[in-house]
Write an enzyme that holds these catalytic residues in place. Structure first.
Site, PDB file in Angstrom:
ATOM      1  CB  SER A 207      32.293 -27.597  -2.255  1.00 15.18           C
ATOM      2  OG  SER A 207      33.439 -27.181  -2.948  1.00 15.18           O
ATOM      3  CG  HIS A 235      31.373 -30.395   0.553  1.00 16.70           C
ATOM      4  ND1 HIS A 235      31.263 -29.309   1.412  1.00 16.70           N
ATOM      5  CD2 HIS A 235      32.613 -30.318   0.009  1.00 16.70           C
ATOM      6  CE1 HIS A 235      32.378 -28.596   1.366  1.00 16.70           C
ATOM      7  NE2 HIS A 235      33.210 -29.184   0.528  1.00 16.70           N
ATOM      8  CE  LYS A 266      34.927 -29.845   3.698  1.00 12.63           C
ATOM      9  NZ  LYS A 266      35.743 -28.657   3.928  1.00 12.63           N
TER      10      LYS A 266
HETATM   11  C1  LIG Z   1      35.771 -31.906  -1.510  1.00 14.89           C
HETATM   12  C2  LIG Z   1      36.842 -31.690  -0.486  1.00 14.89           C
HETATM   13  N1  LIG Z   1      37.817 -32.612  -0.344  1.00 14.89           N
HETATM   14  C3  LIG Z   1      38.801 -32.455   0.572  1.00 14.89           C
HETATM   15  C4  LIG Z   1      38.843 -31.354   1.394  1.00 14.89           C
HETATM   16  C5  LIG Z   1      39.930 -31.241   2.418  1.00 14.89           C
HETATM   17  O1  LIG Z   1      39.392 -31.563   3.662  1.00 14.89           O
HETATM   18  P1  LIG Z   1      40.195 -31.213   5.011  1.00 14.89           P
HETATM   19  O2  LIG Z   1      39.733 -29.866   5.430  1.00 14.89           O
HETATM   20  O3  LIG Z   1      39.835 -32.304   5.969  1.00 14.89           O
HETATM   21  O4  LIG Z   1      41.640 -31.244   4.645  1.00 14.89           O
HETATM   22  C6  LIG Z   1      37.858 -30.379   1.287  1.00 14.89           C
HETATM   23  C7  LIG Z   1      37.917 -29.163   2.149  1.00 14.89           C
HETATM   24  O5  LIG Z   1      37.713 -28.060   1.772  1.00 14.89           O
HETATM   25  C8  LIG Z   1      36.832 -30.530   0.321  1.00 14.89           C
HETATM   26  O6  LIG Z   1      35.874 -29.604   0.179  1.00 14.89           O
END
Ligand SMILES: Cc1ncc(COP(=O)(O)O)c(C=O)c1O
Length: 420
Positions: A207, A235, A266
């Protein structure tokens, strides 16, 4: 009593314990103030802007006049405020209530939870799926349940914090390979041959840089060294690949990636929730052993309703995902033509590379003055000297929105010397 000796008059037992409690609180405040000051001093304080409207391409932000063009949400497909998604959430709220007041295995499983799990596994073409309150929980809950001290986990050094935390909780042997470095991964896989199971764990799309894991190469190394492959698709789910199935579809390795974790928070409606999808035996084991699943409340019906509709929309047609691809290309090519350097490849995360932290921060502030909401990132979130403004494109941005954003960047970039 030490506290009564400090004072010139004796205290009752009640007074003494309340004095001790106040002293403990004062000591805590002292420690916390020092810690907060060090965060401020390091320039890494994160403040929150207050949005006073729905999430979307055009929002209202407290302290700013008029509509603001939003380029920093993970709302890649614009489904967070899609009327059908909202209606489906409302219907689920009406029919199934506000929440379950229970974990899944006691009395917290409704037919809508089972239907959503079935839909997720169909979407990803996997055997089964399990829901969590978030993808953070899905990542926190998988490694410990799956791997023992006999096993090994090999993790990209830039994986998301939740993968890092999940791996910390497990007792497997840990290897950290250099970011997307296949030589290093191979060396670590060779070393890990002595263990029972090997699991390679990587973000599908990273990200901060908008770069995509080399899954073809990872899968072929995994085959060579008999390893499992796990990807975090937060993502990617909903928009990467011809049908939005994710990085594994984009790179043609859906049948070689064993486990997918992703979020409903997301692209898939943006409410909340996460999941693991993969082999049935693994999902069965997670239902028995995964601590964030066993010891946390069920996903609320309204959230389930929203995510379920988002998946229906994506399974009906790939038009929304394709529209996002076209807008991403428009932004990336126009910014490159203006003279900016954009990291990553064809991903809607478009980091505008600026170098200096101060430049990224003043440019982001100036963009907001022009009605465009973008965020600057600098050390320690990204390496020193690699500060950037991260722009995120959504299918619901119009071409005009994209062009306005590029024009504002050009103006602000010239003003601050980022462009000639
Ligand atoms: C790559 C990645 N994994 C996991 C998460 C966590 O996701 P959640 O918001 O569903 O806890 C995020 C959120 O920022 C993320 O960008």
């Amino acid at each position: 009593m030490w506290c009564s000796r400090l004072l010139s008059y004796p205290l009752s037992q009640g007074q003494c314990s309340s004095y001790r409690a106040r002293a403990a609180l004062a000591q805590l405040n002292h420690v916390l103030e020092a810690e907060l000051e060090s965060i401020r001093g390091a320039g890494t304080w994160k403040s929150e802007r207050i949005i006073t409207s729905k999430q979307g391409p055009h929002i209202h932000v407290e302290g700013s006049r008029g509509e603001i063009l939003n380029f920093c949400a993970n709302n890649y497909l614009g489904l967070s405020s899609h009327p059908e998604v909202i209606r489906s959430g409302l219907e689920a709220l009406e029919k199934f209530g506000a929440g379950l007041s229970s974990v899944r295995f006691i009395c917290g499983t409704q037919n809508i939870h089972k239907n959503l799990e079935e839909k997720i596994s169909r979407f990803h073409q996997r055997e089964d799926a399990i829901l969590y309150a978030s993808c953070f929980d899905a990542n926190a809950g998988i490694f410990e349940a799956l791997l023992t001290p006999e096993d090994a986990v090999l993790s990209d050094e830039l994986n998301h914090a939740s993968i890092i935390d999940g791996i910390r909780l497990c007792k497997a042997n840990k290897y950290r390979y250099k970011h997307m470095d296949m030589q290093d991964l191979e060396a670590k896989l060779q070393d890990a041959q002595k263990h029972r199971l090997r699991l390679v764990a990587t973000d599908g799309a990273f990200s901060m840089d908008g770069d995509i894991a080399p899954l073809k190469e990872i899968c072929s190394l995994a085959q060579k060294y008999q390893a499992l492959v796990f990807i975090d698709e937060c993502h990617a789910t909903g928009f990467l690949g011809p049908n939005g199935r994710g990085t594994d579809e984009l790179l043609g390795v859906m049948d070689q990636v064993d486990i997918v974790n992703s979020t409903l928070g997301k692209a898939l409606g943006g409410a909340a929730g996460g999941y693991t999808t993969g082999p049935k035996a693994l999902i069965d084991l997670l239902r028995q052993r995964s601590r964030p699943y066993l010891f946390s409340n069920s996903l609320p019906p309204a959230v389930v309703g929203c995510a379920s509709k988002a998946l229906d929309l994506l399974m009906e047609s790939n038009a929304i995902a394709q529209s996002m691809v076209a807008k991403t290309r428009r932004f990336r090519s126009k910014m490159a033509a203006a003279g900016f350097s954009i990291s990553g490849n064809d991903h809607p995360i478009c980091p505008v590379m600026l170098g200096k932290a101060r430049l990224a921060s003043v440019m982001a502030d100036d963009m907001l003055e022009r009605g465009i909401y973008v965020i600057g990132f600098s050390y320690p979130v990204v390496p020193k000297g690699k500060a950037r403004i991260r722009v995120q494109i959504s299918a619901v941005h119009s071409e005009d929105d994209i062009d306005r954003c590029v024009e504002a960047f050009t103006e602000v970039g010239r003003k601050h010397g980022a462009l000639p």
